[in-house]
Design a protein around this motif. Sequence first.
Motif, PDB file in Angstrom:
ATOM      1  N   ALA A 274       0.806  -1.040  -0.108  1.00 28.51           N
ATOM      2  CA  ALA A 274      -0.154  -0.149  -0.061  1.00 28.51           C
ATOM      3  C   ALA A 274       1.285   1.321  -0.335  1.00 28.51           C
ATOM      4  O   ALA A 274       0.524   2.244  -0.780  1.00 28.51           O
ATOM      5  CB  ALA A 274      -1.022  -0.281   1.057  1.00 28.51           C
ATOM      6  N   TYR A 339      -7.174   0.156   1.548  1.00 29.44           N
ATOM      7  CA  TYR A 339      -5.908  -0.255   0.048  1.00 29.44           C
ATOM      8  C   TYR A 339      -6.849  -1.428   0.219  1.00 29.44           C
ATOM      9  O   TYR A 339      -7.165  -1.855  -1.588  1.00 29.44           O
ATOM     10  CB  TYR A 339      -4.430  -0.370  -0.432  1.00 29.44           C
ATOM     11  CG  TYR A 339      -4.273  -0.328  -1.406  1.00 29.44           C
ATOM     12  CD1 TYR A 339      -4.516   0.199  -2.399  1.00 29.44           C
ATOM     13  CD2 TYR A 339      -2.689  -1.261  -1.196  1.00 29.44           C
ATOM     14  CE1 TYR A 339      -4.130   0.025  -4.189  1.00 29.44           C
ATOM     15  CE2 TYR A 339      -2.387  -1.482  -2.935  1.00 29.44           C
ATOM     16  CZ  TYR A 339      -3.097  -0.911  -3.974  1.00 29.44           C
ATOM     17  OH  TYR A 339      -2.148  -0.772  -4.674  1.00 29.44           O
ATOM     18  N   GLN A 343      -9.299  -2.730  -3.297  1.00 35.19           N
ATOM     19  CA  GLN A 343      -8.750  -4.189  -4.474  1.00 35.19           C
ATOM     20  C   GLN A 343      -9.461  -4.935  -4.362  1.00 35.19           C
ATOM     21  O   GLN A 343     -10.382  -5.947  -5.602  1.00 35.19           O
ATOM     22  CB  GLN A 343      -7.226  -4.345  -4.173  1.00 35.19           C
ATOM     23  CG  GLN A 343      -6.196  -3.604  -4.501  1.00 35.19           C
ATOM     24  CD  GLN A 343      -5.051  -4.209  -3.320  1.00 35.19           C
ATOM     25  OE1 GLN A 343      -4.825  -4.818  -2.239  1.00 35.19           O
ATOM     26  NE2 GLN A 343      -4.210  -4.487  -4.135  1.00 35.19           N
ATOM     27  N   VAL A 368      -7.884   6.693   0.925  1.00 38.96           N
ATOM     28  CA  VAL A 368      -8.775   6.376  -0.428  1.00 38.96           C
ATOM     29  C   VAL A 368      -8.795   6.848  -1.734  1.00 38.96           C
ATOM     30  O   VAL A 368      -8.467   6.564  -2.595  1.00 38.96           O
ATOM     31  CB  VAL A 368     -10.095   5.678   0.453  1.00 38.96           C
ATOM     32  CG1 VAL A 368     -11.300   5.564  -0.452  1.00 38.96           C
ATOM     33  CG2 VAL A 368      -9.854   4.974   1.631  1.00 38.96           C
ATOM     34  N   LEU A 371      -5.243   6.243  -3.397  1.00 32.69           N
ATOM     35  CA  LEU A 371      -5.380   4.447  -3.728  1.00 32.69           C
ATOM     36  C   LEU A 371      -6.444   4.395  -4.543  1.00 32.69           C
ATOM     37  O   LEU A 371      -5.996   3.500  -5.757  1.00 32.69           O
ATOM     38  CB  LEU A 371      -5.684   3.956  -2.650  1.00 32.69           C
ATOM     39  CG  LEU A 371      -4.199   3.765  -1.708  1.00 32.69           C
ATOM     40  CD1 LEU A 371      -4.392   3.656   0.096  1.00 32.69           C
ATOM     41  CD2 LEU A 371      -3.127   3.388  -1.838  1.00 32.69           C
ATOM     42  N   SER A 372      -7.863   4.721  -4.599  1.00 34.45           N
ATOM     43  CA  SER A 372      -8.503   4.841  -5.491  1.00 34.45           C
ATOM     44  C   SER A 372      -8.500   5.407  -6.903  1.00 34.45           C
ATOM     45  O   SER A 372      -9.273   5.333  -7.248  1.00 34.45           O
ATOM     46  CB  SER A 372      -9.981   5.069  -5.159  1.00 34.45           C
ATOM     47  OG  SER A 372     -10.879   5.763  -4.973  1.00 34.45           O
TER      48      SER A 372
END
Length: 581
Positions: A274, A339, A343, A368, A371-372
Amino acid sequence: MNLFAEIRTLVTDSLTALVAEGALPSGLDFAAVAVEPPRDPSHGDMATNAAMVLAKPAGMQPRAIAEALAAKLSLDARVTGVEVAGPGFLNLRLAANVWQGVVKAALTEGLEFGRSMMGGGRKVNVEFVSANPTGPMHVGHVRGAVVGDALARLLDFAGWNVTREYYINDGGAQVDVLARSAYERYREANGLEPEIREGLYPGDYLIPVGEALKAKYGASLLDKGEEVWLADIREIASELMMDEIRGDLAALNVKMDVYSSEKALYGTGQIEAAIQALRDMGLIYEGTLEPPKGKTLDDWEPRVQTLFRSTAHGDDVDRPVMKSDGAWTYFAPDIAYHYNKVQRGFDELIDIFGADHGGYVKRMKAAVSALSGGKVPLDIKLVQLVKLYKNGEPFKMSKRAGTFVTLRDVVEQAGADVTRFMMLTRKNDVTLDFDFAKVLEQSKDNPVFYVQYANARINSVLRKSREAGIDCGDAALAKADLAILSHPAEIQMAQKLAEWPRLVEIAAKGNEPHRIAFYLYELASEFHALWNKGNDDPSLRFVQDGNAATSAAKIALARATGVVISAGLGILGVTPVEEMR
């Protein structure tokens, strides 16, 4: 059936027709056009802001749009009156048969009445409770559990694909404290005096854990150093505590779909992966932070740390993910955990946190978002404290827990249904007072009693009607001559039922399950008012002696109200009662 959505469609179709006729310019966006109950019921049945929100983009006076729209709407048979109010608001009055149709829809659709497909099957993860596995759940966890579970039920009812998840905080030092506390109870089980020194957990709930350890190890761990027993006891004690927590949740009628472990993130490469993902985005760097508020350079020692550039995603300051000694901060595994959820393909994430986690909101949302790629929204709901009282006096602490009132204390005294409903009588971010005497009293001031009493009264009507030979099946009642429901009080009752599908969508859109509890109280109040009017006006009574057709129509209205109450209580996780005892 969603009557408000149907009338909104009528409004937008009428606007489209005006565009086609050249009365309005093309290219207008109708997204902000709303149809809702008017603030003052005397103004009409529904109101629309269409003229107000379209005036500027159309380059027209709102009243001109309103008058043109009024002319179109008045052509529809459902509309009996249209009034332009003020600068351009439109108030609509609907035909009686429209409201009577709501009663039929509730009977025909049953508990599906009000269900929405607004969520479109999108996958949403609702994480809630997530207590440390160091003891039984306390009253603060009760509210978070109820809010989270009711929200999950609400989103399911509104068309989302919901996963309920519990994040086990078993990776921190507090689980080592649990192990040391359990070891003292293990010594006690072996006939020695436990040394519950400061910093250990004092509650009696660890006595069975000590006995379980004795059954497994006998006396073999006595007088041994931590290096021998800490890891094993840590695992056993946390597993036993999680068993107790699952039992606590079951007592409150809460069932999780997934349990995720913080400990499982360590040593598996998930935290590293991550952080590397963020590093690849240029969001991880080595640096020092400014002194916290209230600190000066004289009493603040800046240290080089590994930082997440969370300010790039809306946070106030960048956040450390690794300490100067190379150890992960508490934030790092939380990043990895979220994360993992991204996923797993969730379209939306919701976290239910205690009020003491307010400082985590912006940093978690930033992680978030990064990571997205900004594609997965994270909504964090903070749940404020519950203050317990009994007859107006603060409720005493639990001896078993040592330092707090447990979830079981609350449920055993008040019952799961009462507890769940009362925990939703305030918005999550407002402190809630829970008085054991008041939540069990039978009065209008007790919302759960008032709603359940309405349902019990409805069931009493159905029982008496069946005894009188009236077919009270939903299918039969739906075929009744509902045009008989013409009294203003009956129309008003049907109008309140019509708000249910709209209310479901509003509550789901804002992730606000407390709105369901509020609505049910209002609906019950309308029903009790109609019941009381029947005491003075016999024509409003639900069973009309010697007149089966009129009785069937009036019973249909009562039964439709019961359908909505049952659906609403189902979302709250509360069992409807059929008879008050």
